[in-house]
Motif scaffolding. Structure first.
Motif, PDB file in Angstrom:
ATOM      1  N   TRP A 160      44.660  39.217  34.866  1.00 12.35           N
ATOM      2  CA  TRP A 160      43.601  39.616  35.782  1.00 12.35           C
ATOM      3  C   TRP A 160      44.118  40.296  37.044  1.00 12.35           C
ATOM      4  O   TRP A 160      45.179  39.941  37.568  1.00 12.35           O
ATOM      5  CB  TRP A 160      42.788  38.388  36.211  1.00 12.35           C
ATOM      6  N   SER A 161      43.300  41.252  37.492  1.00 15.44           N
ATOM      7  CA  SER A 161      43.440  41.830  38.839  1.00 15.44           C
ATOM      8  C   SER A 161      42.117  41.573  39.543  1.00 15.44           C
ATOM      9  O   SER A 161      41.046  41.833  38.976  1.00 15.44           O
ATOM     10  CB  SER A 161      43.717  43.332  38.772  1.00 15.44           C
ATOM     11  N   PHE A 162      42.177  41.076  40.769  1.00 20.33           N
ATOM     12  CA  PHE A 162      40.970  40.734  41.520  1.00 20.33           C
ATOM     13  C   PHE A 162      40.883  41.564  42.799  1.00 20.33           C
ATOM     14  O   PHE A 162      41.889  41.773  43.485  1.00 20.33           O
ATOM     15  CB  PHE A 162      40.961  39.248  41.914  1.00 20.33           C
ATOM     16  N   VAL A 163      39.655  42.012  43.099  1.00 24.35           N
ATOM     17  CA  VAL A 163      39.365  42.676  44.368  1.00 24.35           C
ATOM     18  C   VAL A 163      38.233  41.891  45.020  1.00 24.35           C
ATOM     19  O   VAL A 163      37.100  41.881  44.535  1.00 24.35           O
ATOM     20  CB  VAL A 163      38.953  44.147  44.170  1.00 24.35           C
ATOM     21  N   LEU A 164      38.530  41.228  46.129  1.00 23.01           N
ATOM     22  CA  LEU A 164      37.522  40.436  46.839  1.00 23.01           C
ATOM     23  C   LEU A 164      36.892  41.309  47.914  1.00 23.01           C
ATOM     24  O   LEU A 164      37.449  41.487  49.002  1.00 23.01           O
ATOM     25  CB  LEU A 164      38.150  39.185  47.456  1.00 23.01           C
ATOM     26  N   SER A 176      45.133  28.895  38.249  1.00 19.14           N
ATOM     27  CA  SER A 176      46.481  28.651  37.741  1.00 19.14           C
ATOM     28  C   SER A 176      46.573  28.735  36.223  1.00 19.14           C
ATOM     29  O   SER A 176      47.657  28.953  35.672  1.00 19.14           O
ATOM     30  CB  SER A 176      46.981  27.280  38.216  1.00 19.14           C
ATOM     31  N   ALA A 177      45.430  28.590  35.533  1.00 16.22           N
ATOM     32  CA  ALA A 177      45.448  28.690  34.073  1.00 16.22           C
ATOM     33  C   ALA A 177      45.466  30.138  33.590  1.00 16.22           C
ATOM     34  O   ALA A 177      45.708  30.393  32.408  1.00 16.22           O
ATOM     35  CB  ALA A 177      44.242  27.958  33.490  1.00 16.22           C
ATOM     36  N   ALA A 178      45.203  31.081  34.487  1.00 10.43           N
ATOM     37  CA  ALA A 178      45.176  32.502  34.128  1.00 10.43           C
ATOM     38  C   ALA A 178      46.414  33.199  34.663  1.00 10.43           C
ATOM     39  O   ALA A 178      47.111  32.693  35.548  1.00 10.43           O
ATOM     40  CB  ALA A 178      43.911  33.155  34.673  1.00 10.43           C
ATOM     41  N   ARG A 179      46.657  34.388  34.128  1.00 10.52           N
ATOM     42  CA  ARG A 179      47.738  35.223  34.653  1.00 10.52           C
ATOM     43  C   ARG A 179      47.135  36.209  35.647  1.00 10.52           C
ATOM     44  O   ARG A 179      46.252  36.997  35.275  1.00 10.52           O
ATOM     45  CB  ARG A 179      48.435  35.962  33.517  1.00 10.52           C
ATOM     46  N   VAL A 180      47.596  36.159  36.886  1.00 14.26           N
ATOM     47  CA  VAL A 180      47.051  37.017  37.932  1.00 14.26           C
ATOM     48  C   VAL A 180      48.107  38.067  38.297  1.00 14.26           C
ATOM     49  O   VAL A 180      49.169  37.734  38.837  1.00 14.26           O
ATOM     50  CB  VAL A 180      46.641  36.199  39.175  1.00 14.26           C
ATOM     51  N   LYS A 181      47.769  39.323  37.993  1.00 15.67           N
ATOM     52  CA  LYS A 181      48.688  40.418  38.284  1.00 15.67           C
ATOM     53  C   LYS A 181      48.669  40.771  39.755  1.00 15.67           C
ATOM     54  O   LYS A 181      49.726  40.989  40.371  1.00 15.67           O
ATOM     55  CB  LYS A 181      48.318  41.638  37.441  1.00 15.67           C
ATOM     56  N   ASP A 182      47.447  40.873  40.323  1.00 22.58           N
ATOM     57  CA  ASP A 182      47.337  41.157  41.757  1.00 22.58           C
ATOM     58  C   ASP A 182      45.991  40.694  42.289  1.00 22.58           C
ATOM     59  O   ASP A 182      45.026  40.525  41.537  1.00 22.58           O
ATOM     60  CB  ASP A 182      47.575  42.634  42.075  1.00 22.58           C
TER      61      ASP A 182
END
Length: 279
Positions: A160-164, A176-182
C-alpha cells in the motif's frame, strides 16, 4: 182580506231550481307555509355519487393503516439497509498486488486497520452526525469520508501507498499486518499515530503538512531515519530526545544501515513532536 202569495215558478222540465253549489273555501296562507317549509328538499343531482366516493376512500385509508401496523411497516432488513445507505462503502478485492489510497473529506477521527474482509480491497464505514462514506476505484483509489468517526480497512495481502488528504483531528491505527511502501500527510492534522510492520526497502513517510504530533511504532530491530528540513519542537527516538530541532537536522535509530530496509521520515514543513518507538 188576506193576500195570497204567488205560487212557486216551476223550472224548465218541471223541476225546481237546484241549490247553488258552495265554492271551495279559500286556502290558509299560514297553513300552506307550514306544510311547504317542513317538506324535505330534493337532493342535488350527483351528490349521492360524491358521498359514496368519500366513504369508500376513507375505508381504504383505514384498512391500509391497519395493515401497515400489523405488518410492522417493513422488515428489519429493509430498515437496516436504509440506515446503512451512504455510511459504508467498499471496493472488490480483485487481483491487485499493490494499491494507492487517497483519503479525503472532513471527519473527526480516522481509524486505520489492515483487516478488510477477504473479498474486499477496501472497506469504509462512517458514524456520527452527517456520516457518509464513498469509495471510488482508480489509481489512486479514493475514500471520501465525513462524520464523527470513520474506519478504513485495507487488504493485508497488498502493498500500500497512502495519501492522507483528510481534514481531521486524529488519524490512528494499526497497519502492521500490511506492507506499506509510503505514507504522505498532505493535510494539517493534530495527531497521527500509526503502527507499521517491516519496511519494503526504503519506505518513505513524508509529513508535508504541519502536524501537532506524529508517532510511529515499529517492530524491534526495524531501522528508522528522520530528516528535518522544516522544523520540529521535539524529536524522540526511543529513549533519546532532541528539543528545538532546526532545519537540516537528521536522526537515526541505533546501528542504522542505509543499505538495509528502513523507514525514512521526512519533515519538509513542521511538527510539534515526532516520536519513534519500537515494540
Amino acid at each position: 182580506m188576506s193576500a195570497e202569495l204567488p205560487p212557486p215558478r216551476a223550472a224548465a222540465g218541471g223541476r225546481r231550481d237546484a241549490a247553488t253549489a258552495v265554492d271551495t273555501p279559500p286556502t290558509s296562507p299560514s297553513f300552506d307555509s307550514v306544510v311547504t317549509s317542513s317538506a324535505t328538499p330534493a337532493a342535488p343531482a350527483g351528490r349521492g355519487k360524491v358521498v359514496g366516493w368519500v366513504v369508500g376512500l376513507a375505508i381504504a385509508i383505514v384498512v391500509g393503516i391497519g395493515a401497515y401496523a400489523v405488518l410492522g411497516g417493513g422488515s428489519d432488513d429493509d430498515k437496516a439497509d436504509d440506515a446503512n445507505a451512504g455510511t459504508s462503502a467498499s471496493l472488490a478485492r480483485g487481483d491487485a498486488a499493490s494499491a494507492t489510497l487517497r483519503i479525503e473529506g472532513s471527519v473527526g477521527q480516522v481509524q486505520l486497520s489492515a483487516d478488510a474482509p477477504a473479498d474486499q480491497l477496501l472497506a469504509l464505514a462512517a458514524t456520527g452526525a452527517d456520516a457518509a462514506a464513498q469509495a471510488a476505484e482508480g489509481s489512486p483509489a479514493v475514500a471520501t469520508l465525513s462524520g464523527e468517526t470513520s474506519t478504513v480497512k485495507v487488504a493485508a495481502d497488498a502493498e500500500w501507498s497512502f495519501v492522507l488528504d483528510v481534514q481531521t483531528d486524529t488519524v490512528a491505527g494499526d497497519l502492521s499486518a500490511a506492507r506499506v511502501k509510503d505514507l504522505q500527510v498532505v493535510a494539517g492534522t493534530r495527531s497521527v499515530d500509526v503502527h507499521l510492520g517491516e519496511p519494503t526497502g526504503t519506505s518513505v513517510i513524508n509529513l508535508e503538512a504541519g502536524l501537532g504530533s506524529f508517532l510511529l511504532t515499529v517492530p524491534e530491530g526495524v531501522a528508522v531515519k528522520v530528516e528535518v528540513s522544516g522544523g520540529a519542537g521535539q524529536v524522540m527516538i526511543d529513549d533519546v530526545t532532541e528539543n528545538s530541532v532546526t532545519s537540516g537536522s537528521s536522526f537515526t535509530t541505533k546501528d542504522f544501515d542505509e543499505s538495509q530496509p528502513h523507514y525514512l521520515i521526512t519533515v519538509p514543513s513542521g511538527v510539534g513532536t515526532l516520536m519513534v518507538h519500537h515494540a
